[in-house]
Design an enzyme around this catalytic site. Structure first.
Site, PDB file in Angstrom:
ATOM      1  N   ARG A 254      -0.053   8.496 -12.380  1.00 47.01           N
ATOM      2  CA  ARG A 254      -1.487   8.657 -12.638  1.00 47.01           C
ATOM      3  C   ARG A 254      -1.888  10.119 -12.781  1.00 47.01           C
ATOM      4  O   ARG A 254      -2.915  10.432 -13.384  1.00 47.01           O
ATOM      5  CB  ARG A 254      -2.310   8.000 -11.524  1.00 47.01           C
ATOM      6  CG  ARG A 254      -2.246   6.471 -11.542  1.00 47.01           C
ATOM      7  CD  ARG A 254      -3.203   5.884 -10.528  1.00 47.01           C
ATOM      8  NE  ARG A 254      -3.190   4.431 -10.561  1.00 47.01           N
ATOM      9  CZ  ARG A 254      -3.890   3.678 -11.393  1.00 47.01           C
ATOM     10  NH1 ARG A 254      -4.657   4.264 -12.305  1.00 47.01           N
ATOM     11  NH2 ARG A 254      -3.822   2.361 -11.351  1.00 47.01           N
TER      12      ARG A 254
ATOM     13  N   PRO B  70       0.827  -1.203   0.000  1.00 46.28           N
ATOM     14  CA  PRO B  70       0.000   0.000   0.000  1.00 46.28           C
ATOM     15  C   PRO B  70       0.859   1.249   0.000  1.00 46.28           C
ATOM     16  O   PRO B  70       1.971   1.249   0.535  1.00 46.28           O
ATOM     17  CB  PRO B  70      -0.801  -0.118   1.308  1.00 46.28           C
ATOM     18  CG  PRO B  70       0.073  -0.937   2.208  1.00 46.28           C
ATOM     19  CD  PRO B  70       0.783  -1.912   1.293  1.00 46.28           C
ATOM     20  N   ASP B  71       0.359   2.314  -0.645  1.00 46.01           N
ATOM     21  CA  ASP B  71       1.100   3.564  -0.556  1.00 46.01           C
ATOM     22  C   ASP B  71       0.685   4.288   0.725  1.00 46.01           C
ATOM     23  O   ASP B  71      -0.071   3.762   1.536  1.00 46.01           O
ATOM     24  CB  ASP B  71       0.880   4.437  -1.794  1.00 46.01           C
ATOM     25  CG  ASP B  71      -0.554   4.920  -1.952  1.00 46.01           C
ATOM     26  OD1 ASP B  71      -1.349   4.745  -0.999  1.00 46.01           O
ATOM     27  OD2 ASP B  71      -0.887   5.464  -3.017  1.00 46.01           O
ATOM     28  N   PHE B  72       1.187   5.492   0.927  1.00 39.71           N
ATOM     29  CA  PHE B  72       0.957   6.168   2.191  1.00 39.71           C
ATOM     30  C   PHE B  72      -0.225   7.126   2.162  1.00 39.71           C
ATOM     31  O   PHE B  72      -0.911   7.277   3.161  1.00 39.71           O
ATOM     32  CB  PHE B  72       2.225   6.940   2.603  1.00 39.71           C
ATOM     33  CG  PHE B  72       3.301   6.059   3.157  1.00 39.71           C
ATOM     34  CD1 PHE B  72       3.433   5.863   4.515  1.00 39.71           C
ATOM     35  CD2 PHE B  72       4.176   5.403   2.309  1.00 39.71           C
ATOM     36  CE1 PHE B  72       4.415   5.034   5.032  1.00 39.71           C
ATOM     37  CE2 PHE B  72       5.164   4.575   2.810  1.00 39.71           C
ATOM     38  CZ  PHE B  72       5.281   4.388   4.176  1.00 39.71           C
ATOM     39  N   ARG B  73      -0.471   7.760   1.027  1.00 38.87           N
ATOM     40  CA  ARG B  73      -1.389   8.895   1.032  1.00 38.87           C
ATOM     41  C   ARG B  73      -2.682   8.713   0.246  1.00 38.87           C
ATOM     42  O   ARG B  73      -3.501   9.609   0.206  1.00 38.87           O
ATOM     43  CB  ARG B  73      -0.654  10.151   0.526  1.00 38.87           C
ATOM     44  CG  ARG B  73       0.406  10.621   1.522  1.00 38.87           C
ATOM     45  CD  ARG B  73       1.203  11.816   1.014  1.00 38.87           C
ATOM     46  NE  ARG B  73       2.036  12.337   2.074  1.00 38.87           N
ATOM     47  CZ  ARG B  73       3.191  11.819   2.443  1.00 38.87           C
ATOM     48  NH1 ARG B  73       3.641  10.750   1.828  1.00 38.87           N
ATOM     49  NH2 ARG B  73       3.894  12.352   3.428  1.00 38.87           N
TER      50      ARG B  73
ATOM     51  N   ASP C 166      10.488  -0.834   0.806  1.00 41.58           N
ATOM     52  CA  ASP C 166      10.069  -2.229   0.660  1.00 41.58           C
ATOM     53  C   ASP C 166      11.149  -3.155   0.112  1.00 41.58           C
ATOM     54  O   ASP C 166      10.929  -4.363  -0.010  1.00 41.58           O
ATOM     55  CB  ASP C 166       8.824  -2.324  -0.222  1.00 41.58           C
ATOM     56  CG  ASP C 166       8.991  -1.614  -1.574  1.00 41.58           C
ATOM     57  OD1 ASP C 166      10.130  -1.594  -2.093  1.00 41.58           O
ATOM     58  OD2 ASP C 166       7.999  -1.092  -2.093  1.00 41.58           O
TER      59      ASP C 166
ATOM     60  N   ASN D  62      10.936   4.384  -1.479  1.00 40.81           N
ATOM     61  CA  ASN D  62      10.300   3.198  -0.928  1.00 40.81           C
ATOM     62  C   ASN D  62      11.192   2.482   0.082  1.00 40.81           C
ATOM     63  O   ASN D  62      12.421   2.483  -0.042  1.00 40.81           O
ATOM     64  CB  ASN D  62       9.917   2.245  -2.058  1.00 40.81           C
ATOM     65  CG  ASN D  62       8.948   2.884  -3.042  1.00 40.81           C
ATOM     66  OD1 ASN D  62       8.213   3.795  -2.685  1.00 40.81           O
ATOM     67  ND2 ASN D  62       8.950   2.417  -4.264  1.00 40.81           N
TER      68      ASN D  62
ATOM     69  N   CYS E  41      23.140   4.070  20.237  1.00 41.53           N
ATOM     70  CA  CYS E  41      24.565   3.850  19.942  1.00 41.53           C
ATOM     71  C   CYS E  41      24.822   3.499  18.475  1.00 41.53           C
ATOM     72  O   CYS E  41      25.977   3.374  18.065  1.00 41.53           O
ATOM     73  CB  CYS E  41      25.138   2.770  20.846  1.00 41.53           C
ATOM     74  SG  CYS E  41      24.562   1.084  20.464  1.00 41.53           S
TER      75      CYS E  41
ATOM     76  N   HIS F 197      14.765   7.241   1.912  1.00 42.65           N
ATOM     77  CA  HIS F 197      14.092   7.162   3.210  1.00 42.65           C
ATOM     78  C   HIS F 197      14.452   5.887   3.956  1.00 42.65           C
ATOM     79  O   HIS F 197      13.731   5.464   4.861  1.00 42.65           O
ATOM     80  CB  HIS F 197      12.576   7.264   3.017  1.00 42.65           C
ATOM     81  CG  HIS F 197      12.148   8.568   2.408  1.00 42.65           C
ATOM     82  ND1 HIS F 197      10.937   8.749   1.773  1.00 42.65           N
ATOM     83  CD2 HIS F 197      12.783   9.763   2.324  1.00 42.65           C
ATOM     84  CE1 HIS F 197      10.850   9.991   1.332  1.00 42.65           C
ATOM     85  NE2 HIS F 197      11.957  10.621   1.642  1.00 42.65           N
TER      86      HIS F 197
ATOM     87  N   SER G 227       4.178  11.176  -5.549  1.00 45.53           N
ATOM     88  CA  SER G 227       3.413  12.418  -5.458  1.00 45.53           C
ATOM     89  C   SER G 227       4.322  13.630  -5.386  1.00 45.53           C
ATOM     90  O   SER G 227       3.854  14.767  -5.519  1.00 45.53           O
ATOM     91  CB  SER G 227       2.506  12.390  -4.219  1.00 45.53           C
ATOM     92  OG  SER G 227       3.298  12.272  -3.037  1.00 45.53           O
TER      93      SER G 227
END
Length: 363
Positions: free
Chosen positions: A249, A57-60, A133, A131, A161, A150, A225
């Protein structure tokens, strides 16, 4: 980190202006440009949209995105699950989510395989991904080309540490919804995957690789996005004359505002298939993607892959590979001695030591 706005965001574009580099602003012109021999440094900028068809799934996205489904975790706000300050106070919500996000035996999408195809052709300079993943790795893209802006689930460490934490132990804790702590004596700090949380700096490799965007002769943006900075500002770093292709999209990040921008406003898998077809590489792409399916078997009659029921174990994989190699050798031998020589080669292949191979996603 910053929250700067892209300098060319949503600037009206004069459709009558001629491109500087491409012959036209369309898919065919992009394919011609790639085939011209002038393209040597392709940079990909990708986000969650390239992984959604793999089941990630994406985040937004409304209703289906990760942030829209976090009510059960009773967070002050959805993004808190990835906030380092909140994590220090209450790590359980993150590990509850991590159990669902943990990279399992997910199959890379054909968009991942498209990037791998261009890597195999020696055209890719860097793959910048938002991503976490690990599907770029699973697709076989060389690690030195991947910039995980990320972070990812590929490694884990203590937030105090910074000692590394074993992947198998982390997986065990995540599956049991247990909070892992540092195994370094007298530390006992919280441990998490090396995912960049809000409030943490991006990896040094990200910043060291930024000049690659400026050096690129083609930038392909897919499935993002472009709302989170500094990643969102990467397309602006491309030179004005460098073609930028958006496969997404919807239009994002000011793409479409330059004379050599080309927009393919569709899902990533459809877009890369159309581009591969225009390049004449569609069969190569489909064959490469087929290799990412854990349930594949070599067609003995056609030397290509086809689906079959049930996964192969290592012995079966080796047997199929040996049979294929033996057939190829036999074709090149004379009729007089082909059986004798093929038998010798088959024996060598079967007794040769084989390198260790991982057939599931390594994280």
């Amino acid at each position: 980190m910053g929250n700067e706005i892209s300098s060319d965001s949503w600037v009206p574009f004069d459709e009558s202006a001629r491109p500087r580099t491409l012959s036209k602003r369309n898919l065919s012109a992009v394919a011609d440009y790639i085939r011209s021999g002038h393209v040597k440094n392709v940079v990909f900028l990708v986000g969650a949209g390239i992984s959604t068809s793999a089941g990630v799934p994406d985040f937004r996205s409304p209703d289906t995105g990760i942030y829209s489904n976090l009510a059960k975790l009773d967070l002050p706000h959805p993004e808190a699950v990835f906030d380092i300050s909140f994590f220090r106070e209450n790590p359980l919500p993150f590990f509850t989510l991590a159990k669902d996000l943990w990279p399992a035996a997910l199959r890379p999408t054909i968009a991942h395989s498209f990037m791998k195809l261009l890597c195999d052709k020696g055209l890719v300079s860097r793959v910048f991904t938002q991503n976490i993943d690990c599907l770029e790795r699973a697709a076989g893209i060389p690690a030195h080309l991947i910039i995980e802006a990320h972070g990812s689930f590929a490694s884990h460490s203590c937030i105090e540490c910074e000692s590394e934490y074993p992947v198998d132990l982390m997986h065990q804790h995540v599956q049991n919804l247990e909070i892992p702590h540092c195994i370094t004596p007298q530390c006992n700090g919280l441990v998490k995957p090396n995912i960049v949380f809000f409030g943490e700096p991006l990896p040094k490799r990200f910043f060291l690789a930024l000049p690659k965007v400026h050096e690129a002769d083609l930038v392909i943006v897919m499935g993002t996005s472009l709302t989170v900075h500094p990643f969102a500002s990467l397309p602006v770093r491309a030179r004005e004359e460098t073609p930028r292709v958006l496969i997404n999209r919807e239009r994002v990040g000011g793409l479409g505002s330059r004379r050599d921008d080309v927009l393919l406003l569709e899902d990533c898998d459809t877009g890369v298939r159309r581009l591969a077809k225009a390049l004449g590489w569609q069969d190569e792409l489909e064959e490469l993607w087929a290799k990412t399916d854990p349930n594949f078997k070599l067609d003995k009659g056609k030397n290509k892959q086809s689906a079959y029921d049930g996964p192969m174990d290592m012995d079966e994989v080796l047997r199929v590979q040996v049979e294929s190699l033996t057939r190829d050798v036999e074709k090149g031998l004379s009729l007089a001695d082909k059986h004798k020589q093929a038998g010798k080669i088959r024996k060598i292949l079967l007794t040769a030591p084989q390198p260790n191979q991982q057939w599931r996603l390594a994280v």
